[in-house]
Scaffold this motif. Structure first.
Motif, short mmCIF file in Angstrom:
data_model
loop_
_atom_site.label_atom_id
_atom_site.label_comp_id
_atom_site.label_asym_id
_atom_site.label_seq_id
_atom_site.Cartn_x
_atom_site.Cartn_y
_atom_site.Cartn_z
N ARG A 112 103.27 -18.51 24.18
CA ARG A 112 104.07 -19.70 23.81
C ARG A 112 103.68 -21.01 24.33
O ARG A 112 103.22 -21.13 25.51
N ILE A 113 103.61 -21.95 23.48
CA ILE A 113 103.01 -23.35 23.80
C ILE A 113 103.90 -24.11 24.77
O ILE A 113 105.21 -24.16 24.50
N LYS A 114 103.30 -24.41 25.94
CA LYS A 114 104.15 -25.17 26.97
C LYS A 114 103.87 -26.68 26.78
O LYS A 114 105.03 -27.48 27.12
N ALA A 115 102.83 -27.06 26.59
CA ALA A 115 102.47 -28.56 26.51
C ALA A 115 101.26 -28.80 25.59
O ALA A 115 100.31 -27.83 25.61
N ILE A 116 101.09 -29.87 25.03
CA ILE A 116 99.77 -30.20 24.35
C ILE A 116 99.21 -31.30 24.86
O ILE A 116 100.10 -32.64 24.76
N GLU A 117 97.90 -31.63 25.29
CA GLU A 117 97.65 -32.95 25.60
C GLU A 117 96.79 -33.60 24.21
O GLU A 117 96.30 -33.05 23.72
N GLY A 118 97.39 -34.84 24.19
CA GLY A 118 96.70 -35.26 22.80
C GLY A 118 95.45 -36.13 22.94
O GLY A 118 94.95 -36.41 21.91
#
Lengths: 414, 414
Positions: A112-118
């Motif tokens: 599951r995705i926890k965070a995404i750096e943009g």
């Protein structure tokens, strides 16, 4: 100028020609002055080829290594898509899960995705290039490659759109939108132009598999407008958005059905606190998902049914789980001194979904009347705020869907 | 207990069965009490499949995207190999270039390794697991995936061995070692049990393509003992190591040949400073590699040859570069007012290599005598400290190799 995320599934990138089409579509969007981020799945068939390779090595491949292999599918299609955009004269860069980076938990094959750096995506689009992100994959805190499970590219798309504050997330697929019901069952089914996240969640979980349910949850949480549309045309598809006033005029938005569940009835269980918890606790422990649960002495209580101080419990599980679940359901039932356990695979679940139900009384009653008029018996009912589901004999599924679709006015021209 | 790096090429991991063999070999080494790091290439044929896919999209694929695609070949084989080790009951983890991490410059498709972090490999082997590292790939300072060019897995293996201070680097291949010359040309060729880095470098660059030349340079720089051996047997192969006393007893270690070069003779060039620099400067600018260079008025000066104050310049280039190089060699020759340019593709280079030459006089003279005795004319000579190369008509290649192999006593039983 808007920031647009466009997701293309396995069929849409299934051949070099189709990848060229993806490139042209992304470039056409960019030519309208938008910044474009493309999310791609693996070429159709590729993930299965890779899984097969792994299974030739060992029956039970290590989940971590499985993800290392599976992630190459999207890695290849992202780079091919970037090349195709360049070949059409555009600028593009592929970005993998660990490059973006899409941080997930460490649950290999179903992370599951926890965070995404943009920042990498931003720096790419700010240079006037299209960022082509490999869907389905991420990286955990140890730098290990993870995948999100089947259909995870939808989740990547919506999560990326949320992380970079995209104005829209377009999901290109092989259907042209979300329909009021399955057009194969009901020819008068119509494309829905706008649907709320909540309704979409109910429809998705009921079997209208246009969009991964997890991606809808994320879209709802972050308010990402999602546009489900066809890879093969420019026609508008279905917008999945926040509910608004206009949506409430419609009482029922769609009719769904699901033939994948089986009914289990445990009869003559002692009617005292904790018994039901014990039953479902035991089932959950074995990782069997339970959908509908109906506890009532009135249900299915025949000669061997509930007597005084006793109750019957009915519930549904996935048919695919049934063989595995039977032995320990029987065992728990014995330990609870149940009278009997009955299994019924000949059932289907038919549901109506609509935000309008909240403000319109009598929707459930109308549903029961419509089914009764067709002579369809209801063996279980479950309701939520915006959904009513009925279990019926599976041979009546199509009839029930068509009757409800007509009865709630969904077949009428808009 | 030693720390051993084992590298397996594309043929050695070319099928699931072969990958199982790799797993068994690594486990056998571990069972002897050693810590094992495995480096794998892509399954044979896989890199070509991936390149073909890219070339279907565009004639000239972007180098950065090409590397993203190419790197998946080793990614898959590393994970499959880790799975195979696990299937045999061992512990293993795959590690990709960016996970290790193998830091390279940003020259996509032909990157050079700048540094290797050993910590992930160490932590893996310290846990009693075999680290399976994807060869051929790295990551640049921007986090972009790079590849080292064809045969780069040898380089990965030796560089990793150097970085972690391995006791040996075993290169498993489909031959069982380095031979005194090509056994196909000279049936009395013998396997060399021990050879110095310097000799190996000269042999590798001359066409004995058992080991990538860059990997030998790194092995020499860091003193990594390299063991070239067969994937298909347990027999000792050839150790490539620092020179030691015993090696100097042999004057000539091997005889190599190369049919891939063409000779270019530029005649009647003005004999003044800077002219030759101008010629080769122009050639280098076009990325054409020049091997032998011989400047002498005596060479090939026929009726149109060098007159007073003029000289002839001969050199060799790869035949594959010749078509591309001709137009601008002609142009530079014209601008230098050369009398003529002649091209000769019917030549071969035959070389003898040996550390012992440094302490034994007359080796070159003996080579010329041996060739003369067979009636073979020498059209150019070039020498280094441990090598003498002669250009001969290519039809004499095999005869020359056999004569030299016999003449320097390499055919004798040891």
């Amino acid at each position: 100028m808007a920031l647009i995320v466009q997701k293309f599934g396995g069929t849409s990138v299934g051949s070099i020609d189709r990848i060229r089409n993806v490139a042209r579509r992304a470039l056409a969007t960019a030519a309208q002055g938008h910044e474009v981020v493309v999310i791609v799945s693996a070429m159709s068939g590729e993930t299965n080829r890779l899984l097969k390779l792994a299974h030739e090595v060992t029956q039970i491949p290590d989940a971590r290594e499985m993800d290392v292999i599976a992630a190459t599918g999207e890695q290849v299609s992202a780079a091919l898509c970037a090349m195709a955009i360049q070949a059409e004269g555009g600028k593009a860069r592929s970005l993998l899960g660990h490059q973006v980076k899409i941080l997930t938990d460490g649950a290999f094959t179903k992370a599951r995705i926890k965070a995404i750096e943009g920042s990498k995506i931003f720096s790419t689009v700010k240079k006037g290039a299209i960022a082509v992100v490999a869907g389905f994959q991420g990286v955990d805190e140890n730098g290990d490659i993870t995948t999100l499970g089947r259909g995870g590219s939808d989740t990547t798309a919506v999560a990326v759109a949320a992380a970079i504050g995209a104005d829209a997330c377009e999901i290109f697929t092989d259907v042209d939108g979300v329909y009021t019901t399955d057009p194969n069952v009901c020819p008068s089914a119509r494309k829905i132009s706008k649907i709320s996240y909540e309704e979409m969640l109910e429809l998705a979980s009921l079997g209208a598999k246009v969009l991964q349910i997890r991606s809808v949850e994320i879209a709802m949480k972050y308010g990402v407008p999602v546009h489900v549309r066809s890879s093969f045309s420019d026609a508008e598809g279905t917008w999945v958005t926040k509910e608004d006033q206009s949506l409430e005029d419609v009482v029922v938005t769609g009719v769904a059905y699901d033939k994948n569940e089986a009914r289990v009835v445990v009869t003559g269980v002692e009617d005292k606190p904790g018994i039901v918890a014990e039953l479902f606790g035991a089932i959950a422990e074995k990782n069997v998902s339970v959908d509908m649960i109906i506890q009532s002495p009135a249900i299915a209580s025949g000669p061997n049914g509930a007597g005084e101080g006793r109750t019957d419990v009915a519930f549904t599980v996935l048919k695919t789980d049934l063989a595995r679940a039977k032995p320990f359901i029987d065992e728990v039932a014995r330990s609870l001194e149940a009278t009997s356990v009955r299994y019924d695979e000949g059932i289907a679940k038919v549901s109506i979904v609509g935000l309008g139900m909240r403000s319109h009384a009598g929707v459930a009653a109308k549903m029961f009347r419509i089914l009764a008029k067709e002579g369809i018996n209801i063996s279980a009912i479950s309701t939520s705020e915006i959904k009513v589901s009925c279990l019926v004999a599976d041979k009546y599924t199509e009839l029930a869907v068509r009757a409800l679709h007509d009865g709630f006015g969904l077949s009428d021209a808009v």
